[in-house]
Design a protein around this motif. Structure first.
Motif, mmCIF file in Angstrom:
data_model
loop_
_atom_site.group_PDB
_atom_site.id
_atom_site.type_symbol
_atom_site.label_atom_id
_atom_site.label_comp_id
_atom_site.label_asym_id
_atom_site.label_seq_id
_atom_site.Cartn_x
_atom_site.Cartn_y
_atom_site.Cartn_z
ATOM 1 N N LEU A 6 3.748 -0.587 1.137
ATOM 2 C CA LEU A 6 3.940 0.825 0.843
ATOM 3 C C LEU A 6 3.868 1.677 2.107
ATOM 4 O O LEU A 6 4.470 2.747 2.176
ATOM 5 N N ILE A 7 3.081 1.211 3.057
ATOM 6 C CA ILE A 7 3.023 1.859 4.369
ATOM 7 C C ILE A 7 3.235 0.776 5.412
ATOM 8 O O ILE A 7 3.046 -0.414 5.135
ATOM 9 N N CYS A 8 3.626 1.190 6.585
ATOM 10 C CA CYS A 8 3.877 0.227 7.650
ATOM 11 C C CYS A 8 2.979 0.517 8.831
ATOM 12 O O CYS A 8 2.747 1.669 9.182
ATOM 13 N N THR A 9 2.488 -0.554 9.407
ATOM 14 C CA THR A 9 1.745 -0.422 10.643
ATOM 15 C C THR A 9 2.734 -0.038 11.726
ATOM 16 O O THR A 9 3.760 -0.689 11.902
ATOM 17 N N TRP A 10 2.455 1.027 12.404
ATOM 18 C CA TRP A 10 3.358 1.546 13.418
ATOM 19 C C TRP A 10 3.358 0.633 14.633
ATOM 20 O O TRP A 10 4.400 0.337 15.194
ATOM 21 N N ALA A 11 2.173 0.174 15.027
ATOM 22 C CA ALA A 11 2.041 -0.693 16.200
ATOM 23 C C ALA A 11 0.670 -1.340 16.157
ATOM 24 O O ALA A 11 -0.099 -1.127 15.224
ATOM 25 N N ARG A 12 0.387 -2.124 17.161
ATOM 26 C CA ARG A 12 -0.931 -2.741 17.324
ATOM 27 C C ARG A 12 -1.475 -2.339 18.686
ATOM 28 O O ARG A 12 -0.746 -2.261 19.662
ATOM 29 N N SER A 13 -2.778 -2.108 18.720
ATOM 30 C CA SER A 13 -3.418 -1.778 19.993
ATOM 31 C C SER A 13 -3.621 -3.060 20.791
ATOM 32 O O SER A 13 -3.394 -4.165 20.288
ATOM 33 N N GLU A 14 -4.096 -2.898 22.019
ATOM 34 C CA GLU A 14 -4.387 -4.073 22.843
ATOM 35 C C GLU A 14 -5.458 -4.935 22.187
ATOM 36 O O GLU A 14 -5.476 -6.146 22.355
ATOM 37 N N GLY A 15 -6.349 -4.297 21.438
ATOM 38 C CA GLY A 15 -7.395 -5.033 20.721
ATOM 39 C C GLY A 15 -6.933 -5.531 19.364
ATOM 40 O O GLY A 15 -7.728 -5.963 18.544
ATOM 41 N N ASN A 16 -5.633 -5.450 19.093
ATOM 42 C CA ASN A 16 -4.996 -5.909 17.862
ATOM 43 C C ASN A 16 -5.372 -5.067 16.635
ATOM 44 O O ASN A 16 -5.311 -5.541 15.513
ATOM 45 N N PHE A 17 -5.783 -3.815 16.856
ATOM 46 C CA PHE A 17 -6.033 -2.909 15.745
ATOM 47 C C PHE A 17 -4.704 -2.341 15.266
ATOM 48 O O PHE A 17 -3.816 -2.054 16.072
ATOM 49 N N ARG A 18 -4.588 -2.168 13.945
ATOM 50 C CA ARG A 18 -3.397 -1.513 13.413
ATOM 51 C C ARG A 18 -3.388 -0.064 13.875
ATOM 52 O O ARG A 18 -4.412 0.607 13.846
ATOM 53 N N LEU A 19 -2.219 0.417 14.227
ATOM 54 C CA LEU A 19 -2.063 1.813 14.609
ATOM 55 C C LEU A 19 -1.032 2.454 13.686
ATOM 56 O O LEU A 19 -0.012 1.843 13.364
ATOM 57 N N TYR A 20 -1.319 3.673 13.280
ATOM 58 C CA TYR A 20 -0.442 4.396 12.368
ATOM 59 C C TYR A 20 -0.022 5.704 13.005
ATOM 60 O O TYR A 20 -0.766 6.305 13.776
ATOM 61 N N ASP A 21 1.171 6.182 12.653
ATOM 62 C CA ASP A 21 1.620 7.469 13.173
ATOM 63 C C ASP A 21 1.317 8.575 12.169
ATOM 64 O O ASP A 21 0.840 8.321 11.063
ATOM 65 N N ARG A 22 1.592 9.797 12.549
ATOM 66 C CA ARG A 22 1.274 10.959 11.714
ATOM 67 C C ARG A 22 2.012 10.954 10.374
ATOM 68 O O ARG A 22 1.502 11.442 9.380
ATOM 69 N N SER A 23 3.212 10.394 10.343
ATOM 70 C CA SER A 23 3.974 10.387 9.086
ATOM 71 C C SER A 23 3.291 9.530 8.023
ATOM 72 O O SER A 23 3.510 9.724 6.828
ATOM 73 N N THR A 24 2.442 8.608 8.455
ATOM 74 C CA THR A 24 1.729 7.760 7.506
ATOM 75 C C THR A 24 0.741 8.577 6.689
ATOM 76 O O THR A 24 0.474 8.243 5.528
ATOM 77 N N ILE A 25 0.212 9.648 7.262
ATOM 78 C CA ILE A 25 -0.706 10.515 6.512
ATOM 79 C C ILE A 25 -0.004 11.046 5.268
ATOM 80 O O ILE A 25 -0.542 10.950 4.156
ATOM 81 N N GLU A 26 1.193 11.584 5.442
ATOM 82 C CA GLU A 26 1.943 12.123 4.301
ATOM 83 C C GLU A 26 2.250 11.027 3.285
ATOM 84 O O GLU A 26 2.187 11.253 2.079
ATOM 85 N N ARG A 27 2.580 9.858 3.769
ATOM 86 C CA ARG A 27 2.912 8.744 2.877
ATOM 87 C C ARG A 27 1.687 8.316 2.065
ATOM 88 O O ARG A 27 1.782 8.080 0.862
#
Length: 133
Positions: A25-46
Motif C-alpha cells: 500500500l505504501i512504498c519504501t522510498w529508499a534505504r539508509s546506509e544503516g538499511n533503515f527504510r526511508l519514506y518521502d513526504r508523499s507517504t504521509i498523505e498516503r
C-alpha cells in the motif's frame, strides 16, 4: 524520513506502517546506509488516506483498489461507487445482525431478577438448556 518519524507524523503505529509496506500500500522510498527504510513526504498523505479508509472499515484489498484508482485520476469512478455500495450493504447486514443479538440478549436478561442465587439464575438456566446442535 525514517519509519518512526512517519509513525509520529501520521499518528500511526510502526507495526501498521510495516504492514502497509508489506501489503504494497505504501512504498519504501529508499534505504539508509544503516538499511533503515526511508519514506518521502508523499507517504504521509498516503498513510493518512489508508488510515481514513481503515476507519471506514474498508478491507486492505479495497484500499489497494482505491489507491490504484487514485493513481489513475482519469479513470471512471464506477468501480469506486460499486465498492462503496457493497460496503454499505455489508454494514447494513452487520447492523441487522447486531440488532438481533441485542434482542436476544435483552430477552435472556429478562429471565433473571438479580435477587436469586446462581443456582436459581434464569439466565444460566436458559443458556444451559439451549440446543447447540
Amino acid at each position: 524520513m525514517k519509519i518512526g518519524e512517519l509513525a509520529k507524523q501520521t499518528n500511526c503505529t510502526v507495526q501498521s506502517i510495516r504492514h502497509y509496506d508489506k501489503e504494497g500500500l505504501i512504498c519504501t522510498w529508499a534505504r539508509s546506509e544503516g538499511n533503515f527504510r526511508l519514506y518521502d513526504r508523499s507517504t504521509i498523505e498516503r498513510v493518512l488516506f489508508i488510515k481514513h479508509c481503515r476507519n471506514l472499515d474498508l478491507s486492505i484489498s479495497d484500499i489497494r483498489k482505491l489507491l490504484q484508482l487514485n493513481d489513475s485520476p482519469n479513470a471512471h469512478c464506477d468501480d469506486i461507487n460499486i465498492m462503496i455500495d457493497n460496503h454499505v450493504t455489508e454494514v447494513e447486514q452487520r447492523i441487522n445482525d447486531l440488532q438481533t443479538l441485542r434482542k436476544q440478549l435483552q430477552s435472556l436478561r429478562n429471565n433473571c431478577s438479580g435477587k436469586k442465587t446462581v443456582k436459581q439464575c434464569g439466565i444460566l438456566s436458559n443458556l444451559n438448556s439451549l440446543d447447540c446442535g
